[in-house]
Design an enzyme around this catalytic site. Structure first.
Site, PDB file in Angstrom:
ATOM      1  CD  GLU A 455      48.506  44.071  44.043  1.00  0.00           C
ATOM      2  OE1 GLU A 455      49.366  44.119  43.164  1.00  0.00           O
ATOM      3  OE2 GLU A 455      47.630  44.943  44.179  1.00  0.00           O
ATOM      4  N   GLY A 456      48.642  39.215  41.720  1.00  0.00           N
ATOM      5  CA  GLY A 456      49.167  37.947  41.220  1.00  0.00           C
ATOM      6  C   GLY A 456      48.565  36.805  42.008  1.00  0.00           C
TER       7      GLY A 456
END
Length: 605
Positions: A455-456
């Protein structure tokens, strides 16, 4: 020469059973965040503390009795891919998922219009932490489904909502995010998956996606893939990305799973951890898809899902830290080794338990200070998210939106970095035993490691914070946060609060100084902002937790003053003082490091 693994039977010194932190969440929701003061808002009408406490108690039982016993099973068995493109989840997962759905846990925070219970997200966060701590790999299946639900709820047509949301809210069907491709991760503008318009209004989706959590499984009747793709002729880069619903089975006229779509799981990733979750390579071969929202606006809608996922990942950091702490504390109380430096504490025994040793205590106290401060930060942030949607006060709505945007990268990156450190310290407390698979410490460390990446990555979160979130709307969010901290410190006159307010004021001053340095030096040379970003994010996180501990101290002191003799509150004050005195001073070193800029960092040797 091939290696062989000996079969060894070892009796564990300690039988570890996860216990959900129900008491801590009751304190946070009742005393710190004072949830019942929002009872006049429709979104909070059903969230009386009696109801919430009953939910937390039942969730605690379910997670400790049903999910936790499957955690080690999922780790050892993993998921199994078959040549027919199907995936089998570990033993017990299917029955647990059925029980999870039948008990109604998935619907807690969903819209009542689509079968949900409509409770505030802050309550759902509490239950989600328990799920994740008990069994992170299992909890990822419903976690991503709720993200898909949120994206369709935010951008889908009414027809799409009516068809998909009841199934996703109940978790009868699962949902996924299909973003990453073999040649691109964070830079989604490089994606190659294409969408070709069809005369009937659908699209043919072709491309390969990787690292798709829950991309195939045997838990649900259908899987609703949300897929990023580029429509033929769309602009290059992120401006030309659209979002599509691509179900595994195309719903028939009655809304039931019908014809099989041309979506296949080509295999499973061999991973360091979360073995019980199926991480899939997904191939879309002229699969039938439906556009969600407008053309070329897919990234905006996907960020609804991604931002929710980022908060969920921060939650995973706290959850795995809690489980690892419980295991380490239990081990430290039972493991005998050496004698206390101040004389034997168990003179009739052969040795003292290792919890008597100051350095073991240091690690355990570090863990609790981060976990309980981080849990408060999660709940506080989630409450602001609820108010952004539910409050009739426009100023509170704006503040909620600003805080959610500002805090999301901090929650994700800070709490996962620190969660990993807690899990590492928990292994250290176990000593050599922790490095073996006979004890659970290894699994917690392996499982939580992905949270710093997906998610980054945490470095990307730090860049997002300093590059976008600080300057958004003229810095309105961070200035509001500074003002809130100043107002809190100024309002506190209780002498017992002084250690907390002094520590908070000092940290806030350092964070504000760092913010001004970034504004001056980051604009002059963007590499300065990049070089400072991680230290700035940690400085921000440390300051946020100082505020959380001050809020908890104030609530604990109020309970004590009212005559509540529960030792829980004195323990809160002790752990909070420990955070202020032993953890918070790190802010000074973070400030010094970030102000060195990028000159040395960017030099070539």
């Amino acid at each position: 020469m091939a290696r062989t693994r000996r079969a060894i039977t070892v009796e564990r010194d300690v039988d570890v059973t996860y216990q959900a932190p129900v008491r801590d969440y009751v304190f946070l929701l009742r005393d710190v965040l004072q949830l019942e003061r929002y009872a006049n808002l429709p979104a909070f009408a059903d969230a009386s503390m009696d109801t919430v406490e009953a939910i937390l108690e039942e969730a605690g039982k379910f997670t400790s009795e049903v999910l936790a016993p499957l955690n080690g099973v999922g780790d050892k068995e993993g998921c199994t891919w078959s040549p027919d493109f199907s995936v089998r989840t570990p033993s017990g997962f299917k029955d647990a998922y059925k029980a999870f759905v039948e008990a109604g846990w998935p619907a807690l925070g969903s819209d009542p219009a689509y079968g949900g219970q409509g409770l505030p997200h802050v309550v759902n966060v509490a239950v989600s932490e328990m799920n994740s701590a008990a069994n992170m790999a299992f909890a990822m299946y419903p976690g991503l489904t709720h993200g898909a639900y949120s994206a369709i709820h935010a951008g889908g047509t009414q027809e799409q909502k009516d068809l998909y949301l009841p199934k996703l809210a109940s978790f009868e069907w699962a949902g996924t995010m299909n973003l990453t491709e073999p040649h691109c991760g964070t830079d989604l503008g490089l994606l190659r998956t294409k969408a070709v318009p069809q005369p009937d209004g659908t699209y043919k989706i072709t491309g390969q996606k990787i690292w798709i959590s829950g991309g195939e499984q045997d838990l649900t009747d259908n899987i609703v893939h949300l897929v990023l793709a580029r429509i033929e002729g769309a602009p290059a880069g992120t401006r030309g990305i659209s979002l599509f619903i691509v179900p595994k089975f195309i719903p028939d006229a009655d809304g039931r799973p019908g014809a099989r779509n041309s979506v296949k799981c080509l295999g499973l990733e061999e991973k360091m951890g979360i073995h019980g979750n199926a991480t899939c390579v997904i191939s879309h071969e002229d699969a039938t898809g439906w556009l969600v929202g407008e053309e070329n606006q897919g990234l905006r809608l996907m960020f609804v899902m991604m931002n929710e996922a980022r908060l969920g990942v921060g939650l995973q950091g706290v959850a795995q830290a809690e489980a690892a702490y419980q295991a380490a504390a239990a081990f430290a109380k039972e493991r005998l080794q050496g004698r206390s430096l101040t004389g034997p504490k168990d003179p009739d025994g052969p040795a003292d338990p290792i919890i008597v040793h100051p350095d073991v205590r240091r690690m355990l106290m570090d863990m609790r200070a981060i976990i309980e401060g981080g849990r408060a930060f999660l709940a506080w942030t989630a409450l602001h998210g609820d108010l952004a949607h539910a409050s009739p006060d426009e100023a509170l709505q704006q503040k909620g939106r600003d805080y959610m945007a500002l805090m999301t990268p901090v929650v994700k990156a800070f709490l996962t970095d620190r969660g990993f450190q807690v899990c590492s310290d928990a292994m250290q407390v176990h000593g050599g035993s922790g490095f073996t698979e006979h004890f659970p410490a290894s699994q917690y460390l392996r499982d939580v490691r992905i949270a710093l990446i997906y998610e980054g990555t945490n470095g990307v979160q730090a860049l997002d914070l300093v590059g976008r979130k600080l300057a958004a709307d003229g810095g309105r969010g961070v200035m509001a946060f500074f003002a809130e901290l100043d107002a809190f410190v100024a309002a506190e006159s209780d002498a017992a609060m002084k250690p907390f307010t002094d520590g908070l004021a000092k940290a806030k001053g350092e964070l504000q100084e760092a913010t001004m340095w970034l504004m001056q030096n980051g604009l002059a040379n963007p590499d300065n902002a990049g070089a400072a970003s991680t230290d700035y994010l940690h400085l921000f996180g440390l300051t946020a937790l100082a505020y959380m501990w001050a809020l908890q101290a104030k609530a604990a002191l109020a309970r004590i003053a009212a005559g509540d003799a529960d030792p829980f509150y004195e323990r809160k004050l002790t752990i909070g003082r420990y955070y202020v005195e032993r953890v918070l001073p790190e802010t000074a070193s973070r400030l010094v490091k970030l102000k060195t800029g990028s000159d040395l960092l960017m030099k070539r040797p």
